[in-house]
Design a protein around this motif. Sequence first.
Motif, PDB file in Angstrom:
ATOM      1  N   LYS A  92       0.849  -1.199   0.000  1.00  0.00           N
ATOM      2  CA  LYS A  92       0.000   0.000   0.000  1.00  0.00           C
ATOM      3  C   LYS A  92       0.881   1.244   0.000  1.00  0.00           C
ATOM      4  CE  LYS A  92      -3.993  -2.059   2.099  1.00  0.00           C
ATOM      5  NZ  LYS A  92      -4.218  -2.889   3.223  1.00  0.00           N
ATOM      6  N   ILE A  93       0.513   2.207  -0.854  1.00  0.00           N
ATOM      7  CA  ILE A  93       1.294   3.451  -0.950  1.00  0.00           C
ATOM      8  C   ILE A  93       0.489   4.609  -0.377  1.00  0.00           C
ATOM      9  CG2 ILE A  93       2.501   5.046  -2.506  1.00  0.00           C
ATOM     10  CD1 ILE A  93       3.063   2.825  -4.370  1.00  0.00           C
ATOM     11  N   ILE A 235      -4.680   6.593  -7.876  1.00  0.00           N
ATOM     12  CA  ILE A 235      -3.609   7.298  -8.580  1.00  0.00           C
ATOM     13  C   ILE A 235      -2.478   7.618  -7.613  1.00  0.00           C
ATOM     14  CG2 ILE A 235      -3.032   9.366  -9.944  1.00  0.00           C
ATOM     15  CD1 ILE A 235      -6.040   9.586 -10.577  1.00  0.00           C
ATOM     16  N   ILE A 236      -1.265   7.395  -8.092  1.00  0.00           N
ATOM     17  CA  ILE A 236      -0.070   7.769  -7.338  1.00  0.00           C
ATOM     18  C   ILE A 236       0.661   8.789  -8.207  1.00  0.00           C
ATOM     19  CG2 ILE A 236       2.125   6.902  -6.379  1.00  0.00           C
ATOM     20  CD1 ILE A 236       0.387   4.049  -6.893  1.00  0.00           C
ATOM     21  N   LEU A 267      -3.789  12.553  -2.883  1.00  0.00           N
ATOM     22  CA  LEU A 267      -3.122  11.440  -3.574  1.00  0.00           C
ATOM     23  C   LEU A 267      -1.690  11.264  -3.060  1.00  0.00           C
ATOM     24  CD1 LEU A 267      -4.333  12.321  -7.187  1.00  0.00           C
ATOM     25  CD2 LEU A 267      -5.201  10.463  -5.726  1.00  0.00           C
ATOM     26  N   PRO A 268      -1.217  10.030  -2.953  1.00  0.00           N
ATOM     27  CA  PRO A 268       0.172   9.833  -2.532  1.00  0.00           C
ATOM     28  C   PRO A 268       1.172  10.346  -3.571  1.00  0.00           C
ATOM     29  CG  PRO A 268      -0.966   7.697  -2.764  1.00  0.00           C
ATOM     30  CD  PRO A 268      -1.949   8.761  -3.142  1.00  0.00           C
ATOM     31  N   ALA A 293      11.592  15.246   2.639  1.00  0.00           N
ATOM     32  CA  ALA A 293      10.576  16.251   2.292  1.00  0.00           C
ATOM     33  C   ALA A 293       9.149  15.724   2.441  1.00  0.00           C
ATOM     34  CB  ALA A 293      10.802  16.735   0.862  1.00  0.00           C
ATOM     35  N   GLY A 294       9.010  14.426   2.688  1.00  0.00           N
ATOM     36  CA  GLY A 294       7.659  13.892   2.940  1.00  0.00           C
ATOM     37  C   GLY A 294       7.094  12.992   1.857  1.00  0.00           C
ATOM     38  N   ALA A 295       7.943  12.558   0.902  1.00  0.00           N
ATOM     39  CA  ALA A 295       7.439  11.670  -0.157  1.00  0.00           C
ATOM     40  C   ALA A 295       7.010  10.331   0.438  1.00  0.00           C
ATOM     41  CB  ALA A 295       8.521  11.456  -1.210  1.00  0.00           C
TER      42      ALA A 295
END
Length: 340
Positions: A92-93, A235-236, A267-268, A293-295
Amino acid sequence: MIVVIKPNTKEENLEKVLKKIQELGFETRVLKGVLRTVIACIGDERGKPQLQQAVEAFDCVESVVPILKPYKLASLETKGERSVIDIGMGVKIGGKDLIVIAGPCSVENEKQIVETAQAVKDAGAKAFRGGAYKPRTSPYSFQGMGEKGLKLLAKGREAVGLPIVTEVMDAGDIPIIADHADVIQVGARNVQNFALLKHLGKVKKPILLKRGMMTTIDEWLMSAEYILAGGNSNIILCERGIRTFETATRNTLDISAVPVLKEKTHLPVIVDPSHGTGFWQYVAPMAFAAIAAGADGLIIEVHQKPETAMSDGAQSLKPQKFAELMKQLRIIAKAVNRIV
Ligand code: PEP
Ligand code: MN
């Protein structure tokens, strides 16, 4: 306009609201989150003030909110919570786990696929990438193995148990790609191929939507909106660098897109430091920066023998270097309260 539905509303009551909105001439898209469900009304609201009144009359409606942004379905404001995208095989992303997708730029042969997939899995990658249909600047460059390549990717999945990410360029190839892959990638060159995006709205597989080299963040979100409006909410987003005046790197990796997107969309967001820099030496530092940075993850090119790669050898890491990167990444991840 979006309609926020009260928690624990029965499906039949939700259906009644949807029916009413549709009767008034609007299309509906339902966004179901863990905490709340919202209905996005798609259509021209001008001259139809009765919509708000009609919807507010339902007991199960908590509120009706006008969304002024051009991207309604992609906006964080609409959904009210972040999306976690299930790409299959338990991956899971968008949650606490950082997802690293790794593999060669192009699929070349079975040995390469199975061995590289095993190596990146052993190092901690959670998904495998490989291009079967390649968008090449020159028509004389290697164009990818096509269907044969998809079959090899499927073999790699069977052999090591990682979900597969691969690119689509032509809408006609969507069915066969969807049959073989777990995630369908839209490359930088197709981010504004609206006909392709409309087709992908009808697909059940998650879409990895890369940023175009010349698209602003808002234009990119409008591209995501095309897929969402078509009915596919999985959607990623993937930042992969943009064109600037700088020539020392292949592209300029826009790390600031990560916090900007986190503010704008549910969205991720993942980052591609390979295409973002064009040189293997810069991949690890930019990967660390992206996570800091939070990706929500990374996509990284890995090749056993980069000097012989059919494409993008200069930016590909050898499996050994990739394993070192993953080790260091764990330290950064921990510092930002994520897990690799
Ligand atoms: C790729 O992932 O191999 C690729 C072609 O990426 P991009 O579309 O970002 O150039
Ligand atoms: Mn590539």
